[in-house]
Scaffold this active site. Structure first.
Site, PDB file in Angstrom:
ATOM      1  N   SER A 140      -7.060  -5.394 -14.090  1.00 31.48           N
ATOM      2  CA  SER A 140      -6.327  -4.985 -15.014  1.00 31.48           C
ATOM      3  C   SER A 140      -5.359  -3.942 -14.733  1.00 31.48           C
ATOM      4  CB  SER A 140      -6.951  -4.590 -16.471  1.00 31.48           C
ATOM      5  OG  SER A 140      -6.249  -3.750 -17.332  1.00 31.48           O
ATOM      6  N   LYS A 141      -4.097  -4.253 -15.031  1.00 32.01           N
ATOM      7  CA  LYS A 141      -3.006  -3.140 -14.806  1.00 32.01           C
ATOM      8  C   LYS A 141      -3.213  -1.892 -15.210  1.00 32.01           C
ATOM      9  CE  LYS A 141       1.038  -2.068 -12.759  1.00 32.01           C
ATOM     10  NZ  LYS A 141       1.334  -2.151 -11.301  1.00 32.01           N
ATOM     11  N   ARG A 142      -3.814  -1.948 -16.519  1.00 33.42           N
ATOM     12  CA  ARG A 142      -4.270  -0.719 -17.267  1.00 33.42           C
ATOM     13  C   ARG A 142      -5.273   0.305 -16.520  1.00 33.42           C
ATOM     14  NH1 ARG A 142      -4.850  -4.416 -21.238  1.00 33.42           N
ATOM     15  NH2 ARG A 142      -7.081  -4.000 -21.163  1.00 33.42           N
ATOM     16  N   TYR A 163       4.831  -7.644 -14.450  1.00 35.29           N
ATOM     17  CA  TYR A 163       4.704  -7.772 -13.002  1.00 35.29           C
ATOM     18  C   TYR A 163       3.663  -8.938 -12.634  1.00 35.29           C
ATOM     19  CZ  TYR A 163      -0.027  -6.097 -14.129  1.00 35.29           C
ATOM     20  OH  TYR A 163      -1.362  -6.195 -14.705  1.00 35.29           O
ATOM     21  N   ASP A 207       2.549  -4.222  -5.955  1.00 36.92           N
ATOM     22  CA  ASP A 207       2.031  -3.165  -5.586  1.00 36.92           C
ATOM     23  C   ASP A 207       1.273  -3.104  -4.039  1.00 36.92           C
ATOM     24  OD1 ASP A 207       2.364  -1.972  -8.044  1.00 36.92           O
ATOM     25  OD2 ASP A 207       0.473  -2.469  -8.949  1.00 36.92           O
TER      26      ASP A 207
END
Length: 490
Positions: free
Chosen positions: A261-263, A29, A271
């Protein structure tokens, strides 16, 4: 080495104007930091009447994600960050995909070896260690191999990487447009890998070669690359190339201590759009994450940003991503849209809740525009249009309107025949009918409008008041719902 080939590569390089590049890796992404880098590089080029290049850096084959290149193109198009050269458009210094440039890197690595600024390393190290530079220069016996011995071992098929030969002594000073001059002792720098065992370049080598061959004048990247900048400088110097302007941007943080962070669930551009934010609002807010034009103004169109963007407004300090601030920007953009433009973006969300095509989506959008912060909030506000929800008669009791069940029953009994007699079903006729009834009852308008709205919508909170809701529902459906309310109040 064929010097004519290198000279021809030099002749291809465009000169005389600003050239910037956005060079994402297709690893998934588009996170907010990537989008900011793309935006800043685009703004630098456009503000200076320069050229903006899209380059795909796909040499890290292990991290590639299928479809990620499409995400890059789609995001850039949605954000109107148009490029002048790239894989899809071509240009004078292509190809613009790194794996398609693979033959170039080996030749430039060999040139660097011949000039004494790189060497072949035959030591057995994991590729992750190669990429990270976690390899002690002082312990590397290959650094002192003669070129003849290194060539013999390479010719014999022994696998090797190519490492940069960092000077043991002295220091390297580089200049950054944001952070100024920074000096680093060479003894603290590692002999980073330039070419991996598979023949592909590392990011640190490919981006230097490509930036030079593409004539890049301004290199925009995250401040995490500041530690690598002295090694980049030494590569440029080893080749005898002009060093571009470095622009290192401080990170975008989710709080004072953690990078986004995506995590950790932090949103990507995709998004944010899925959550109901407008692209223009996202771009405006992202532009101000670490950059300030000065003054009090906060809302800027992309064209306005293009006109005023100045590198010197970029801050050294990390920027904290505040979702509530973005929400404020989004609501401001929604309110400022033309009614037609808002209706166009709102209609898909309206139709999630209002399936009945008899109800005009543009008319419903008119109720929402000044009451909407996120597009995704729209469906929950409209669930009463297709079907009158079950509701309790307690809703008719409202202290401020001086309404209760008995007074509401009285109002509805009187307004139904008035509505039945209306020939024109417009805001003006509906308002006049309810105001006239209130006057005749010696009451305030709310005394009439509250029970009418509750009866029509079955909800205490609605976008728009009694007039607008009745007008959109239409005469027959409004009267049907008012009669249902009278049955409840009987």
């Amino acid at each position: 080495m064929d010097n004519n080939w290198f000279e021809e590569m030099e002749r291809r390089i465009p000169k005389g104007k600003i050239r910037t590049r956005f060079a994402p890796s297709p690893t998934g992404y588009m996170h907010v930091g990537n989008l900011r880098t793309a935006l800043y590089t685009w703004l630098i080029a456009r503000h200076g009447d320069g050229t903006f290049i899209l380059r795909i850096e796909d040499t890290d084959q292990g991290r590639l994600v299928e479809g990620a290149v499409d995400v890059i193109y789609k995001t850039m198009a949605q954000c109107r960050l148009d490029h002048d050269e790239g894989p899809d458009l071509g240009g004078p210094v292509g190809p613009y995909i790194q794996t398609e440039r693979r033959p170039l890197y080996g030749k430039y690595a060999q040139l660097l070896i011949e000039r004494g600024h790189a060497y072949r390393c035959f030591c057995e190290k994991a590729e992750s260690e190669e990429d990270s530079g976690d390899f002690g220069r002082g312990d590397d016996p290959c650094r002192s191999l003669s070129e003849q011995e290194a060539q013999r071992r390479a010719d014999a098929g022994e696998p090797f990487v190519v490492r940069q030969r960092i000077p043991h002594e002295g220091s390297t000073t580089f200049h950054d447009e944001i952070f100024g001059d920074i000096t680093v002792e060479n003894a603290t720098l590692d002999d980073q890998v330039l070419i991996k065992r598979d023949g592909l370049p590392t990011y640190n080598f490919a981006n230097v070669v490509d930036d030079h061959l593409m004539g890049i004048t301004h290199v925009v990247r995250g401040s995490e690359y500041l530690s690598s900048a002295p090694k980049y400088n030494l590569l440029y110097e080893g080749f005898g190339w002009e060093i571009p302007k470095y622009v290192h941007c401080s990170p975008v943080m989710r709080d004072a201590h953690n990078k986004m962070s995506k995590r950790h669930g932090d949103p990507s551009y995709e998004d944010l759009i899925a959550q109901g934010y407008l692209t223009d609002a996202v771009l405006n807010y992202v532009a101000l994450l670490g950059w300030s034009p000065g003054g009090e103004q906060e809302i800027y169109s992309l064209d306005e940003l293009r006109e005023i963007f100045d590198l010197h407004g970029i801050s050294k300090s990390p920027a904290i991503f505040d979702i509530e601030k973005l929400r404020y920007f989004n609501s401001a953009y929604i309110r400022a849209m033309s009614p037609e433009a808002f209706a166009a973006v709102a209609e898909p969300y309206i139709r999630q809740a209002v399936k009945n095509e008899a109800y005009d989506a543009a008319a419903i959008a008119g109720l929402l525009q000044q009451r909407t912060e996120l597009l995704t909030e729209i469906p929950e506000k409209l669930d009463f249009f297709d079907e009158l929800p079950a509701y309790d008669v307690e809703l008719f009791t409202h202290k401020k309107s001086k309404s209760d069940a008995a007074s509401s029953k009285d109002v509805l009994e009187k307004i139904v025949p008035v509505f039945e007699a209306l020939e024109a079903w417009t805001d003006e006729s509906l308002l006049a009918a309810m105001v006239s009834l209130a006057e005749g009852m010696g009451a305030k308008n709310a005394k009439v409008m509250w029970p009418v709205r509750i009866a029509a919508a079955g909800k205490a909170v609605t976008p728009g008041g009694a007039v607008e809701i009745c007008r959109i529902l239409g005469k027959d459906e409004t009267l049907r719902r008012l009669r249902i309310a009278l049955e409840k109040l009987a």
